[in-house]
Design a protein around this motif. Structure first.
Motif, PDB file in Angstrom:
ATOM      1  N   ALA A 176      48.234  37.310  65.888  1.00 59.92           N
ATOM      2  CA  ALA A 176      48.054  38.137  64.696  1.00 59.92           C
ATOM      3  C   ALA A 176      47.125  37.441  63.704  1.00 59.92           C
ATOM      4  O   ALA A 176      46.249  38.079  63.088  1.00 59.92           O
ATOM      5  CB  ALA A 176      49.406  38.425  64.050  1.00 59.92           C
ATOM      6  N   GLU A 193      52.529  35.137  69.700  1.00 56.32           N
ATOM      7  CA  GLU A 193      52.288  36.438  69.074  1.00 56.32           C
ATOM      8  C   GLU A 193      51.860  36.274  67.616  1.00 56.32           C
ATOM      9  O   GLU A 193      50.968  36.980  67.135  1.00 56.32           O
ATOM     10  CB  GLU A 193      53.546  37.299  69.159  1.00 56.32           C
ATOM     11  CG  GLU A 193      53.834  37.803  70.564  1.00 56.32           C
ATOM     12  CD  GLU A 193      55.108  38.640  70.627  1.00 56.32           C
ATOM     13  OE1 GLU A 193      55.766  38.796  69.573  1.00 56.32           O
ATOM     14  OE2 GLU A 193      55.441  39.133  71.723  1.00 56.32           O
ATOM     15  N   THR A 194      52.498  35.347  66.912  1.00 50.86           N
ATOM     16  CA  THR A 194      52.141  35.116  65.505  1.00 50.86           C
ATOM     17  C   THR A 194      50.737  34.536  65.402  1.00 50.86           C
ATOM     18  O   THR A 194      49.951  34.934  64.528  1.00 50.86           O
ATOM     19  CB  THR A 194      53.160  34.169  64.858  1.00 50.86           C
ATOM     20  OG1 THR A 194      54.475  34.702  65.029  1.00 50.86           O
ATOM     21  CG2 THR A 194      52.875  33.996  63.381  1.00 50.86           C
ATOM     22  N   LEU A 239      51.514  43.997  67.724  1.00 47.91           N
ATOM     23  CA  LEU A 239      52.128  42.899  66.981  1.00 47.91           C
ATOM     24  C   LEU A 239      52.767  43.406  65.693  1.00 47.91           C
ATOM     25  O   LEU A 239      53.847  42.955  65.300  1.00 47.91           O
ATOM     26  CB  LEU A 239      51.083  41.826  66.672  1.00 47.91           C
ATOM     27  CG  LEU A 239      50.504  41.103  67.899  1.00 47.91           C
ATOM     28  CD1 LEU A 239      49.337  40.218  67.494  1.00 47.91           C
ATOM     29  CD2 LEU A 239      51.580  40.277  68.594  1.00 47.91           C
ATOM     30  N   GLN A 276      46.103  45.435  70.239  1.00 44.37           N
ATOM     31  CA  GLN A 276      46.977  44.263  70.158  1.00 44.37           C
ATOM     32  C   GLN A 276      47.541  44.104  68.752  1.00 44.37           C
ATOM     33  O   GLN A 276      48.727  43.814  68.573  1.00 44.37           O
ATOM     34  CB  GLN A 276      46.211  42.997  70.557  1.00 44.37           C
ATOM     35  CG  GLN A 276      47.107  41.765  70.590  1.00 44.37           C
ATOM     36  CD  GLN A 276      46.322  40.487  70.849  1.00 44.37           C
ATOM     37  OE1 GLN A 276      45.111  40.437  70.650  1.00 44.37           O
ATOM     38  NE2 GLN A 276      47.011  39.449  71.279  1.00 44.37           N
TER      39      GLN A 276
END
Length: 929
Positions: free
Chosen positions: A181, A177-178, A518, A514
Motif C-alpha cells: 500500500a 500488504e502494508t 488492500l 491492488q
C-alpha cells in the motif's frame, strides 16, 4: 466631587496597572519565532531544549488559552524530547494534548500537524510494545497526511513503520500488504526513496515467507538506490542486513557474513545500537546453527549485549539470551541452556523476575507481551531443553516441567494467532509450531498421559478452521444489521481479490486493482475490530480456545458405538492415539517402523486404474502393510471408526486385512473422516430448511471453461432426487453459478454432479457450474445455512494445497468453513459412471434415514456386489469419503395434512351414512299390537 475624583484616579491606576500586565505577555508571533529557533537548534542538548520549551509553555498558558496550533506544537515538541529521555508515558500525555487541540478544528488550529503528532504517538506506543495502539495512530497519520502534499513524507514513513511493526509480531503477510500500500502511494507521488525503503521492508517479510526470488529483486533494487547517497546510510545498512538474511537462507554463508558486517559497520557509525545488536544476533545464529562455530557465535552474542545496554531494548536482550540458550542446547549442555532461557524470560517487559528454571510467567503476564511468537518460541525451546534433560536424568520432575511449559507455550500461540489478521501469516506460524506439538506429544508419551496427548493433538491441527467456525457462531450473536454489513465487507474483499488476480498485463490497471484490494481488506479488518469492542459476547465466542476433553469425546463415541483415531505424522516419527468409549492408547512409530511416504504411494496407485490393474500384487502388499502398521495394532471393535488424519487423506476402507488384497476393511468397518475432534463435537446451528434435496448437474459447459460435457449427469441427478419427497433440480443451462449461490442455503442435502479442479499449483480449488466457476474463497460468503450435507460427485473435491497443521485446503474444507457439518467428497479423478452409481445408492439409503457413514458404506458394498470383478478395484469405489458429522440427516416429512383431512371427512360421511341406514331399518320394523 471628591468621590468622583477618587474614582477617576482609581480608573486611571487600573488602566496603567493593566497595561503593565499586558506588557508582560509576548505576542503570539514572538512565541512562535522562539519555538522555531528551538526546533532548528539541533546542536543544543535535549535538556536545554526541554528547559526552553517549558518556559514557552508557561508563558503561553499565562497569557493565552491552550487552543491554537502554536500551543499544540509546543506540547508536541515537549513530548518528543521526553521520549528521548526515556519518559515515554509523559511523552504520550503531551503528544495527546497536541492532538486534542488540533482535532478541535477551530480557528487557529492546524489539522495537517495532526499527522506529525499521530506519527510520534505511534512511535511512543511501539516503544511500550503497545502495537495495537501504535497501528491506530499510524492509521490516523496516514489518513490525515494523505490530504496535505507537504505531509506526504509522513504517509510513506507511516506505511513503513506499520509494515515493520507487523513484521516484528510475525504477521508477515500483513507486513507485505502494508508495504505494498505504501509502495503504491510512493509511486503515485513520485518518491523513489520512499518506494525503496518500503521495498526493503517488503523484502524482509518475503525472506521469512521463503519468497526468495522476489525478495532478491526488491532488495537489490534498494541497495542500488541507497548506495549512491551517504545521507541514506541507515537505510543502506538495513538493506544489507535483509540481503544477508536472504543469502543465509540460500546457504551462501560467506557472502552473508560479509553483508552482516557491512550492516553493522554502518549502524555503528550512525550509533544505531538497536540495529547493531540485531546484526550481531543474526550473525551469531549463522555461526552457530549453520557453521557450528561456537566461539564466534558467542562473541557475536556478547557484543550484541553490549549494544543492547546502549539502546535498552528488552526484546532484543531477550532474543540474544534465547540464542545463547540454543547454542548451549546444541552443545547438549541443557542445564546451561535452561539458565539462559530463564534469563530471556526475565528480560521481557512482563514483570517476571523469578530466576528458578522450573517456574514460568503466568498467562496474565503473557498477555502483556506484544511479541507473542517470540515468547511462544522461547517457551517451546525451554520445554524442549527440559525434555532432553529428562531423557538423560530420568527425573519425572523434569518431564512435568516440560509438559507445563509446553502448555504455556500453547497459550502464547493462541495469543499470537488472535492478533494476526493475515491468513498466510497464520499458516506460516502453524507450520512453525508443528515441531513444538510433536515434542509435547513425545513428552506425553513418556509420561503416559493420554489426556494431555489428546489435548496437544487437537491443538496441532485445523485450528484456523475452528476459528472460522467460531466466527460463524459469534456472528449469530450480532444484530441483523451488523451481520448484513459483515457480509457486504466480505463480498467487497473477495470481489477485489478476484479482480486483482484477473488483472491484465497493464501495470497501471494492476496497481489500481491492488490498491482497491488492500483498501477493502483494511476496511474489513477495522470493522472486525470495532465488532470485537462493541459486542463482548461476539469477542468471547470468536476467540475461545477451548478443546473438548478426552472424556467428552468418549461420551460422544459411546452414544454412537464408535471408535476414534488421531494420527500425528512427521518425517521422523508417527504417533497414533486410538480411542474407544472405554479406553485410550498412545502408540509411537519410528520412521524405520513406518515411512509416511507410503501413504502417498497408496493413494497414487489407487487413483490410477491401469497401474492398479498392472501392479495389483504390489498394491495388495502395500495395502496390507499399511493396515498392519497403522490400524491392526489398535485392535478396534468392528463398526464405526472416525479417522482424524494429519495432513493426509487415505481411504482406510481400501486397506486390506490379507496380503492378497481380497479383504478390504470396508466389510468390517464404517469409516468417517474429521479435521479434529473439536470440529466433530461442535454444534453447528442450522436454519430451517425449505426442502430435503437440491441438485446441480451442468451436463454441458460454456466453451471458455474448457471442460468436457457430462452427458449422464442430468439423468443421474434426477434419479438421486427421486428418493426425496421435497427436492429441486437444476440441470443443463439452469445449473448456473447464480442459482447455486441463491438456492443451496435452503436445502438439507446438496448434490453437485460436475467437474472440479484442485491441482496443487492452483491458487484455490474450483467447482464448475454451467456458466462459471465457484472458488474456494467464495464459499466463505454463505451464511445461515440449512444444509447438513453436501455431496460433491466430482473429481478431486477433497484435493488441494496441504497446509502444515491445518490439513488440505480443498473444496470440501471450503464448505466446512461455511458451517456445513458433513461433506462427501472425492480424492482423485473419478470414473464418471461409478461415482454416479455410488451417489444414487448413497441417496437411497440417506432417504431411508440411515446415518451418513453407514449409507455410504452400504452404497459402496452394493456397487461392488452389482458390478464386474474389475469394478471391485478401489479405483472405482474408494474415491468418495465422508468428512464430518455422520448422524442421519433429519428430513422434512411429506405434507400429509390434506390426506389426514380427507380421511376425517370420509370418516364423518361414513358415520352419517351408517347412522341413516340404521335409522331407516329401525323405522321399517315397527312392532304390531
Amino acid at each position: 466631587m471628591l468621590n468622583q475624583s477618587r474614582i477617576l484616579i482609581m480608573i486611571l491606576y487600573l488602566l496603567v496597572c493593566n497595561r503593565q500586565v499586558f506588557s508582560q505577555c509576548s505576542p503570539r508571533q514572538e512565541i512562535w519565532d522562539s519555538l522555531k529557533k528551538i526546533e532548528e537548534n539541533t546542536i543544543a542538548p535535549d535538556a536545554e531544549n526541554l528547559k526552553q520549551l517549558k518556559k514557552l509553555h508557561q508563558a503561553y498558558l499565562k497569557c493565552y488559552p491552550p487552543s491554537d496550533s502554536i500551543y499544540a506544537r509546543i506540547v508536541h515538541r515537549i513530548g518528543g524530547i521526553y521520549s528521548k529521555t526515556g519518559e515515554t508515558e509523559t511523552a504520550i500525555q503531551f503528544t495527546k494534548e497536541a492532538v486534542s487541540v488540533n482535532l478541535r478544528g477551530t480557528k487557529g488550529t492546524d489539522r495537517s500537524f495532526l499527522a506529525n503528532s499521530y506519527f510520534n504517538l505511534s512511535t511512543f506506543y511501539s516503544q511500550l510494545y503497545l502495537y495495537e495502539d501504535s497501528h491506530k495512530a499510524l492509521d490516523e497519520c496516514i489518513a490525515i497526511s494523505r490530504q496535505f502534499p507537504a505531509k506526504y513524507f509522513l504517509t510513506t514513513m507511516a506505511f513503513e513503520q506499520k509494515s515493520y511493526a507487523f513484521f516484528q509480531t510475525g504477521d508477515y503477510q500483513k507486513s507485505i500488504e502494508t508495504a505494498d500500500a505504501g509502495i503504491l502511494f510512493a509511486k503515485a507521488i513520485g518518491d523513489p526513496i520512499a518506494e525503496a525503503s518500503l521495498l526493503s521492508q517488503k523484502a524482509q517479510a518475503q525472506v521469512e515467507l521463503d519468497d526468495l526470488q522476489k525478495a532478491e529483486e526488491n532488495i537489490k533494487k534498494t541497495i542500488t538506490i541507497f548506495s549512491g547517497d551517504a545521507y541514506y546510510t541507515d537505510r543502506l545498512a538495513t538493506s544489507y542486513s535483509v540481503y544477508a538474511q536472504l543469502l543465509t537462507t540460500r546457504r551462501d554463508f560467506r557472502s552473508a557474513i560479509i553483508y552482516y558486517k557491512k550492516s553493522f559497520a554502518l549502524n555503528e557509525t550512525s550509533a544505531n545500537w538497536v540495529q547493531c545488536s540485531r546484526d550481531m544476533l543474526n550473525l551469531g545464529y549463522l555461526y552457530d546453527y549453520h557453521l557450528h562455530d561456537t566461539s564466534n557465535a558467542l562473541l557475536c552474542y556478547k557484543k550484541g549485549l553490549t549494544m543492547v545496554d546502549k539502546s535498552n531494548d528488552d526484546y532484543q536482550r531477550s532474543g540474544l539470551y534465547i540464542n545463547m540458550g540454543v547454542l548451549f542446547w546444541r552443545q547438549k549442555d541443557y542445564e546451561q541452556a535452561l539458565q539462559y532461557y530463564q534469563k530471556a524470560l526475565n528480560a521481557l517487559p512482563i514483570h517476571f523476575a523469578d530466576q528458578s528454571i522450573k517456574n514460568n510467567p503466568t498467562v496474565t503476564m503473557l498477555m502483556l507481551v506484544s511479541n507473542d511468537y517470540f515468547v511462544s518460541t522461547l517457551l517451546a525451546n525451554k520445554a524442549e531443553a527440559f525434555l532432553d534433560l529428562y531423557k538423560i536424568k530420568k527425573n519425572k520432575d523434569l518431564l512435568h516441567a516440560a509438559l507445563s511449559t509446553y502448555q504455556l507455550a500453547d497459550k502464547a500461540v493462541d495469543l499470537m494467532r488472535w492478533k494476526q489478521y493475515g491468513e498466510q501469516s497464520k499458516l506460516f506460524w502453524r507450520g512453525k509450531t508443528k515441531k513444538m506439538y510433536e515434542n509435547a506429544i513425545e513428552a506425553c508419551y513418556l509420561a503416559n498421559d493420554v489426556n494431555l496427548a489428546f489435548f496437544f493433538m487437537e491443538k496441532s491441527r485445523a485450528v484456523l478452521l475452528n476459528d472460522n467456525l467460531n466466527e460463524l457462531g459469534a456472528s449469530a450473536k450480532l444484530p441483523p444489521a451488523e451481520i448484513q454489513k459483515d457480509q457486504e465487507y466480505r463480498v467487497k474483499v473477495i470481489t477485489a481479490q478476484q479482480k486483482w488476480a484477473a488483472s491484465t498485463l497493464d501495470k497501471n490497471e494492476s496497481d489500481k486493482n491492488q490498491a482497491k484490494l488492500l483498501q477493502a481488506k483494511a476496511e474489513f479488518e477495522n470493522y472486525i475490530r470495532s465488532l470485537e469492542k462493541k459486542y463482548p459476547a461476539y469477542y468471547q465466542y470468536k476467540y475461545t480456545a477451548d478443546v473438548p476433553s478426552l472424556k467428552d469425546l468418549q461420551t460422544y463415541l459411546s452414544e454412537r458405538k464408535a471408535s476414534f483415531v488421531h494420527y500425528f505424522i512427521n518425517d521422523s516419527v508417527t504417533y497414533i492415539l486410538g480411542i474407544t468409549p472405554e479406553n485410550a492408547r498412545l502408540t509411537k512409530l519410528s520412521k524405520k517402523q513406518f515411512d509416511p511416504a507410503k501413504l502417498g504411494d497408496f493413494v497414487r496407485i489407487c487413483s490410477e486404474k491401469q497401474a492398479l490393474i498392472n501392479n495389483y500384487g504390489s498394491f495388495a502388499t502395500l495395502s496390507y502393510d499399511l493396515q498392519k502398521t497403522l490400524f491392526q495394532p489398535l485392535q478396534l471393535p468392528r463398526g464405526k471408526v472416525i479417522i482424524c488424519s494429519d495432513g493426509f487423506l487415505v481411504p482406510f476402507e481400501a486397506l486390506s486385512k490379507d496380503p492378497q488384497g481380497r479383504q478390504p476393511l470396508l466389510g468390517d468397518h464404517i469409516f468417517d473422516y474429521v479435521y479434529s475432534a473439536g470440529y466433530l463435537l461442535k454444534n453447528l446451528a442450522a436454519a430451517p430448511s425449505e426442502g430435503n434435496f437440491i441438485g446441480f448437474a451442468p451436463v454441458h459447459f460454456q466453451p471458455y471453461l474448457q471442460v468436457a460435457d457430462l452427458k449422464k449427469a442430468g439423468s443421474s441427478l434426477q434419479e438421486a432426487a427421486a428418493f426425496y419427497s421435497s427436492s429441486k433440480v437444476f440441470t443443463g443451462d439452469e445449473s448456473t453459478k447464480n442459482n447455486f449461490v441463491n438456492y443451496i442455503t435452503g436445502y438439507s442435502i446438496v448434490n453437485v454432479f460436475s467437474h472440479a479442479s484442485a491441482e496443487a499449483s492452483n491458487s484455490e480449488p474450483l467447482l464448475f457450474m454451467q456458466d462459471s466457476v465457484i472458488r474456494l474463497s467464495e464459499l466463505q460468503l454463505s451464511r445461515n445455512l440449512a444444509t447438513r450435507l453436501v455431496v460433491l460427485s466430482a473429481c478431486e473435491t477433497n484435493v488441494g494445497k496441504n497446509a502444515t497443521g491445518e490439513g488440505i485446503y480443498s473444496l470440501a474444507r471450503g464448505f466446512t468453513s461455511a458451517g456445513i457439518p458433513s461433506i462427501a467428497a472425492t480424492l482423485w479423478k473419478a470414473d464418471e459412471q461409478a461415482i454416479y452409481d455410488i451417489s444414487i445408492i448413497f441417496h437411497k439409503y440417506l432417504a431411508q434415514g440411515l446415518p451418513k457413514d453407514e449409507a455410504l458404506q452400504k452404497a459402496k458394498l452394493d456397487f461392488i456386489a452389482c458390478n464386474s470383478l474389475e469394478k471391485s478395484l478401489p479405483y472405482y469405489w474408494a474415491n468418495m469419503i465422508l468428512i464430518g458429522n455422520a448422524d442421519p440427516v433429519e428430513l422434512n416429512s411429506p405434507n400429509t395434512g390434506w390426506i389426514i383431512g380427507l380421511g376425517l371427512v370420509a370418516l364423518v360421511v361414513f358415520t352419517v351414512v351408517i347412522y341413516r341406514k340404521k335409522a331407516k331399518t329401525s323405522s321399517s320394523k315397527k312392532p304390531s299390537f
